[in-house]
Design a protein around this motif. Structure first.
Motif, short mmCIF file in Angstrom:
data_model
loop_
_atom_site.label_atom_id
_atom_site.label_comp_id
_atom_site.label_asym_id
_atom_site.label_seq_id
_atom_site.Cartn_x
_atom_site.Cartn_y
_atom_site.Cartn_z
N HIS A 184 0.87 -1.18 0.00
CA HIS A 184 0.00 0.00 0.00
C HIS A 184 0.90 1.22 0.00
CE1 HIS A 184 0.89 -0.92 4.20
NE2 HIS A 184 0.74 0.36 4.44
N ALA A 185 0.63 2.09 -0.91
CA ALA A 185 1.51 3.26 -1.06
C ALA A 185 0.97 4.42 -0.25
CB ALA A 185 1.61 3.64 -2.52
N HIS A 186 1.85 5.12 0.43
CA HIS A 186 1.52 6.38 1.07
C HIS A 186 2.75 7.26 0.92
CE1 HIS A 186 3.74 4.46 4.33
NE2 HIS A 186 4.03 5.69 4.71
N ALA A 187 2.54 8.41 0.48
CA ALA A 187 3.63 9.37 0.28
C ALA A 187 4.75 8.78 -0.56
CB ALA A 187 4.16 9.85 1.62
N GLY A 188 4.38 7.89 -1.50
CA GLY A 188 5.39 7.32 -2.39
C GLY A 188 6.11 6.11 -1.85
N HIS A 189 5.76 5.65 -0.63
CA HIS A 189 6.44 4.49 -0.04
C HIS A 189 5.53 3.27 -0.12
CE1 HIS A 189 9.48 7.09 1.63
NE2 HIS A 189 8.54 7.85 2.12
N SER A 190 6.11 2.11 -0.27
CA SER A 190 5.37 0.87 -0.14
C SER A 190 6.32 -0.19 0.37
CB SER A 190 4.75 0.44 -1.47
OG SER A 190 5.75 0.17 -2.41
N THR A 191 6.10 -0.63 1.61
CA THR A 191 7.00 -1.62 2.19
C THR A 191 6.50 -3.02 1.97
OG1 THR A 191 5.90 -1.56 4.34
CG2 THR A 191 7.74 -0.02 3.99
N GLY A 192 5.17 -3.20 1.89
CA GLY A 192 4.64 -4.54 1.74
C GLY A 192 4.81 -5.35 3.01
N TYR A 193 4.98 -4.69 4.17
CA TYR A 193 5.14 -5.38 5.43
C TYR A 193 4.38 -4.62 6.50
CZ TYR A 193 7.26 -8.69 8.55
OH TYR A 193 7.44 -9.71 9.43
N ARG A 194 3.71 -5.35 7.38
CA ARG A 194 2.86 -4.73 8.39
C ARG A 194 3.29 -5.21 9.78
NH1 ARG A 194 -3.64 -5.35 8.81
NH2 ARG A 194 -3.92 -3.59 10.19
N VAL A 195 3.41 -4.27 10.72
CA VAL A 195 3.77 -4.59 12.10
C VAL A 195 2.64 -4.10 13.00
CG1 VAL A 195 5.38 -4.11 13.98
CG2 VAL A 195 6.24 -4.49 11.67
N LEU A 196 2.23 -4.97 13.93
CA LEU A 196 1.18 -4.63 14.89
C LEU A 196 1.72 -4.75 16.30
CD1 LEU A 196 -1.69 -6.75 13.31
CD2 LEU A 196 -1.31 -4.33 13.00
N VAL A 197 1.37 -3.80 17.15
CA VAL A 197 1.69 -3.86 18.57
C VAL A 197 0.35 -3.86 19.30
CG1 VAL A 197 2.78 -2.70 20.52
CG2 VAL A 197 3.87 -2.64 18.27
N ASP A 198 0.03 -4.95 19.96
CA ASP A 198 -1.26 -5.13 20.63
C ASP A 198 -2.42 -4.86 19.66
OD1 ASP A 198 0.01 -5.78 23.02
OD2 ASP A 198 -0.03 -3.72 23.75
N GLY A 199 -2.27 -5.28 18.42
CA GLY A 199 -3.33 -5.14 17.43
C GLY A 199 -3.39 -3.79 16.74
N ARG A 200 -2.56 -2.85 17.15
CA ARG A 200 -2.54 -1.52 16.53
C ARG A 200 -1.31 -1.42 15.64
NH1 ARG A 200 -4.26 3.24 20.31
NH2 ARG A 200 -6.46 2.88 20.02
N GLU A 201 -1.51 -0.85 14.46
CA GLU A 201 -0.42 -0.81 13.49
C GLU A 201 0.69 0.16 13.90
OE1 GLU A 201 0.45 -0.76 8.74
OE2 GLU A 201 -1.57 -0.36 9.43
N LEU A 202 1.91 -0.38 13.84
CA LEU A 202 3.12 0.44 14.03
C LEU A 202 3.70 0.61 12.64
CD1 LEU A 202 5.40 1.74 15.75
CD2 LEU A 202 6.48 -0.52 15.73
N HIS A 203 3.72 1.82 12.16
CA HIS A 203 4.24 2.09 10.82
C HIS A 203 5.74 1.80 10.80
CE1 HIS A 203 4.49 3.99 6.92
NE2 HIS A 203 5.54 4.68 7.36
N VAL A 204 6.18 0.98 9.85
CA VAL A 204 7.61 0.71 9.69
C VAL A 204 8.02 1.07 8.28
CG1 VAL A 204 7.80 -1.09 11.45
CG2 VAL A 204 7.20 -1.72 9.10
N MET A 205 9.26 1.50 8.16
CA MET A 205 9.79 1.90 6.87
C MET A 205 11.10 1.17 6.62
SD MET A 205 9.22 5.92 7.56
CE MET A 205 9.51 5.67 9.30
N GLN A 206 11.27 0.66 5.41
CA GLN A 206 12.53 0.05 5.05
C GLN A 206 13.35 1.08 4.29
OE1 GLN A 206 12.33 -3.49 2.65
NE2 GLN A 206 14.45 -4.01 3.09
N HIS A 207 14.60 1.21 4.67
CA HIS A 207 15.50 2.19 4.05
C HIS A 207 16.57 1.47 3.24
CE1 HIS A 207 13.77 5.40 6.49
NE2 HIS A 207 13.73 4.51 7.46
N GLY A 208 16.14 0.80 2.20
CA GLY A 208 17.08 0.07 1.36
C GLY A 208 17.89 -0.90 2.18
#
Length: 134
Positions: free
Chosen positions: A70-94
């Protein structure tokens, strides 16, 4: 008074250059290291992405799983992290690693390390939704 000779200066410069070259080779080989199963980039888990994880860390449940890109602001990681069921946004930097808004200026080997550090930094607080447009 002893003076530095050309031979001594050339030896010092050559030694320093060799040391810098070794650090560069070590860094390059670390970037292309074999897959890891601890959530680091390139680990088994599908399409060369990080491996899924589900664990309890410091009393908080953290989960990581591949997601539809899912793209937002031009980023798409294709990976989702949840902490207690709430999404923690993660970014991969190459090849330099992963980060989250909680520890944005630090780089971690994988999303699992980023999630663990975020849990430690939150000190019991809840993750709030990340909105890049605000």
């Amino acid at each position: 008074m002893s003076r530095l000779t050309r031979r001594q200066a050339l030896g010092a410069v050559t030694g320093a250059a060799a040391g810098i070259a070794l650090v560069g080779v070590a860094t390059a080989s670390a970037d292309t290291a074999p897959d890891r199963a601890d959530g680091a980039a390139g680990a088994p888990g599908g399409a060369g992405g990080p491996a899924p994880f589900d664990e309890v860390f410091q009393g908080r449940r953290i989960q990581g799983l591949p997601a539809e890109a899912h793209a937002h602001a031009g980023h798409s990681t294709g990976y989702r992290v949840l902490v207690d069921g709430r999404e923690l946004h993660v970014m991969q930097h190459g090849k330099s690693g992963w980060s989250s808004p909680i520890n944005h200026y630090e780089r971690f080997a994988g999303p699992l390390d980023a999630a663990r550090t975020a849990v430690t930094s939150l000190k019991g607080a809840s993750v709030v939704p990340f909105d890049p447009t605000s």
